[in-house]
Design a protein around this motif. Structure first.
Motif, PDB file in Angstrom:
ATOM      1  N   THR A  45       0.860  -1.142  -0.017  1.00 45.61           N
ATOM      2  CA  THR A  45       0.122   0.022   0.200  1.00 45.61           C
ATOM      3  C   THR A  45       0.772   1.329  -0.065  1.00 45.61           C
ATOM      4  O   THR A  45       1.859   1.254   0.669  1.00 45.61           O
ATOM      5  CB  THR A  45      -0.884   0.124   1.257  1.00 45.61           C
ATOM      6  N   PRO A  46       0.462   2.204  -0.792  1.00 42.84           N
ATOM      7  CA  PRO A  46       1.265   3.466  -0.795  1.00 42.84           C
ATOM      8  C   PRO A  46       1.285   4.090   0.675  1.00 42.84           C
ATOM      9  O   PRO A  46       2.537   4.678   0.832  1.00 42.84           O
ATOM     10  CB  PRO A  46       0.435   4.272  -1.764  1.00 42.84           C
ATOM     11  N   PHE A  47       0.687   3.911   1.206  1.00 42.36           N
ATOM     12  CA  PHE A  47       0.514   4.522   2.965  1.00 42.36           C
ATOM     13  C   PHE A  47       1.689   3.972   3.592  1.00 42.36           C
ATOM     14  O   PHE A  47       2.598   4.612   4.224  1.00 42.36           O
ATOM     15  CB  PHE A  47      -0.901   4.300   3.374  1.00 42.36           C
ATOM     16  N   MET A  48       1.654   2.402   3.630  1.00 45.68           N
ATOM     17  CA  MET A  48       2.848   1.956   4.215  1.00 45.68           C
ATOM     18  C   MET A  48       4.083   2.076   3.727  1.00 45.68           C
ATOM     19  O   MET A  48       5.156   2.539   4.413  1.00 45.68           O
ATOM     20  CB  MET A  48       2.585   0.495   4.023  1.00 45.68           C
ATOM     21  N   ILE A  49       4.234   2.077   2.288  1.00 43.87           N
ATOM     22  CA  ILE A  49       5.510   2.569   1.927  1.00 43.87           C
ATOM     23  C   ILE A  49       6.016   3.749   2.166  1.00 43.87           C
ATOM     24  O   ILE A  49       7.231   4.029   2.408  1.00 43.87           O
ATOM     25  CB  ILE A  49       5.261   2.260   0.229  1.00 43.87           C
ATOM     26  N   MET A  50       5.034   4.838   1.880  1.00 40.79           N
ATOM     27  CA  MET A  50       5.482   5.998   2.403  1.00 40.79           C
ATOM     28  C   MET A  50       5.785   6.302   3.888  1.00 40.79           C
ATOM     29  O   MET A  50       6.890   6.881   4.204  1.00 40.79           O
ATOM     30  CB  MET A  50       4.334   7.092   2.153  1.00 40.79           C
TER      31      MET A  50
END
Lengths: 278, 300
Positions: A154-159
């Protein structure tokens, strides 16, 4: 003396604040108290609005065990299994990516990161039908893979991992390279141990989200034996006559794991929610 | 010479490792987000069921059909109604609570924070069911109001369109205010206390300090929570599904709920039409996020 007086003055000025916060706290807590009380009452007492504890817990529990073809414990087990597997995969894949994007960054990777962030704008409902087709074609319906695959990266976690990798000093990596440590071992031996608190926060938030997931599991886990806890409680309350005592006991079962996580790891939970905003 | 070549391969190795680390996540995001949304767009141009699916004539057939679909229009209206009423109330309340809790003279801070944050520990289905049973015709709220003499016969909260919407909004505010408050608390902690001291010395009132110092400094957080809330509300599903089942007569149904019903409700789903509707949700999320970012930028 004057200091003390000053202090009590300050506290007196805060009285409206205390009242307001107390009201808000009571409103926040009451529905959960009521869920627990209702779980011990029979349906009629719940309908009458009884807010005291009753003695029907055992009866409700028996009904609950027989509900939806007796799938209470398998639903509970499924939810634990899916959520834990989801957490492990998500943490591994996203931390690896966050680490790569931050500590090996160059123009190409920064651009790719920008593209990946766009995935945040893609709503789950928009990908639901094509993803269902994909998962069904791969023969993965009703399997743990169907549950976890869309949520691993998920973009959120990667971020979150990328932002938090900023405090990892590149000098250490250089030193490790001179010592001849291969790149992947730098990640496992040096990065992972240092970032423990980020992993904890990410784990809490991923587990909570996986446990609470509803729409996607409803789409791909249609078999009663593969259903999750939220699906189970939604099932027991969807009939024409709802046994509220039993339903609230089911809701309580569904909430216990997340409540425990909340109370034990509240700090990590809060950090996980706000993780990527630093 | 020898040394230089070895250095190059080391650098290459590093480069390769960097790309390798982000490959799994990148591939997954492309397969699980970008490919499906692209697929949804292509499918949205087609009509027919099952194997007979083919490109529609005209291509925008599904999109023009939406305008005539009164349930879809209702679902869109409902979703925006929830958005416009609930998001501002919730965000203002969250900022207010964070501001009150960020007072160093306040006692029991941790207790208040834990209580207000607690609803986040329940799943969306759980709290929908809790509210459903509290607001049932034979339920807690009615019996309390009866006993207080405020009403004389039971109100069918979930069976009347206006009150059913109100219950959904109340439930949403209950569940998400604490969540947003946590963001603001984190944001407020980043503001140096000396800024407030300076404002106090300059004679700024509490309200002025809040409006001219706290709000501008919190702006990035406010924009972010606004985007998240808008995004979440546009995709509202669990509450509509479990609290009201979209009823009575589709008067509380959300877009996601209607799309789900069309795709997986009963019989063979009309994939083309469903995809068109879901693509509209995607466009709306994008537009509203863009607007929030622009609004956040321009208010300097």
């Amino acid at each position: 003396m004057t200091k003390k007086k000053n202090k009590s003055m300050i506290q007196r000025r805060l009285i409206p604040t205390y009242i307001f916060l107390t009201i808000c706290s009571l409103i926040s807590v009451f529905p959960l108290y009521w869920m627990i009380a209702a779980a011990t009452n029979e349906s009629i007492a719940v309908a009458r609005g009884s807010i005291t504890f009753g003695n029907q817990l055992a009866v409700n529990f028996e009904h609950l065990q027989n509900a939806v073809q007796g799938t209470l414990w398998s639903s509970m087990g499924n939810s634990f299994l899916y959520s834990i597997v989801q957490t492990i995969f998500t943490l591994f894949v996203c931390s690896l990516a966050g680490y790569g994007f931050e500590l090996y960054h160059d123009k190409g990777k920064d651009k790719l990161f920008g593209i990946i962030l766009l995935a945040m704008m893609v709503p789950a409902v928009a990908t639901m039908v094509p993803l269902y087709a994909l998962i069904s074609k791969a023969g993965l319906l009703n399997s743990v893979w169907a549950f976890i695959l869309p949520g691993i990266a998920t973009p959120f976690m990667i971020m979150m991992f990328r932002q938090n990798s900023r405090n990892f000093p590149p000098d250490i990596m250089e030193a490790a390279r001179i010592d001849g440590l291969p790149e992947w071992r730098i990640f496992f031996k040096m990065y992972v141990p240092v970032q423990k608190s980020i992993y904890a926060a990410a784990a809490v938030i991923t587990f909570m989200n996986a446990w609470n997931a509803y729409m996607w599991p409803k789409v791909v886990m249609s078999d009663n034996r593969a259903q999750t806890m939220p699906m189970f409680i939604a099932n027991i309350s969807s009939g024409y006559t709802v046994d509220y005592g039993m339903t609230m006991l089911g809701v309580l079962f569904c909430s216990i794991p997340t409540m425990i996580v909340f109370f034990v790891l509240q700090k990590q939970f809060a950090e996980g929610i706000t993780g990527s905003v630093k | 010479m020898e040394k230089k070549r070895r250095g190059m391969t080391l650098a290459n190795k590093q480069l390769a490792a960097g790309w390798l680390f982000l490959t799994p996540a990148t591939i997954l995001i492309f397969i699980m987000s970008f490919y499906p949304i692209f697929q949804a767009f292509i499918t949205s141009l087609k009509t027919g069921k099952g194997v007979n699916i083919a490109f529609a004539n005209p291509l925008n057939y599904n999109y023009s059909r939406m305008l005539q679909d009164s349930i879809f229009m209702t679902s869109m209206k409902n979703t925006f109604f929830y958005l416009i009423i609930q998001v501002p109330i919730m965000l203002v309340l969250a900022i207010l609570l964070a501001q009150l809790l960020n007072n160093k003279d306040l006692k029991f801070k941790g207790l208040f924070r834990t209580c207000i944050f607690l609803p986040c520990a329940t799943s969306l289905v759980s709290y929908s069911l809790i509210f459903k049973s509290m607001f049932a015709t034979q339920g807690l709220i009615n019996s309390v109001l009866m006993n207080l003499g405020i009403i004389h016969e039971n109100i069918n909260w979930l069976g009347t369109p206006a009150t059913a919407k109100a219950v959904i909004i109340i439930a949403l505010i209950w569940r998400w205010t604490g969540y947003n408050m946590v963001f603001y608390l984190a944001g407020l902690q980043n503001i140096e206390y000396s800024v407030y001291e300076a404002a106090k010395i300059d004679g700024a009132s509490g309200w002025k300090t809040f409006w001219y110092i706290t709000c501008p400094l919190l702006k990035p957080t406010i924009v972010m929570t606004a985007i998240m809330s808008i995004n979440g509300t546009l995709q509202l599903f669990d509450e509509s599904m479990n609290l009201t089942s979209g009823g009575p007569a589709n008067s509380t149904i959300t877009m996601s709920h209607y799309i789900y019903n069309q795709a997986f409700g009963q019989g063979v789903g009309q994939l083309g039409y469903t995809s068109a509707m879901s693509f509209i949700v995607f466009i709306l999320v994008g537009i509203l996020a863009f607007i929030s970012l622009k609004v956040g930028d321009s208010r300097d």
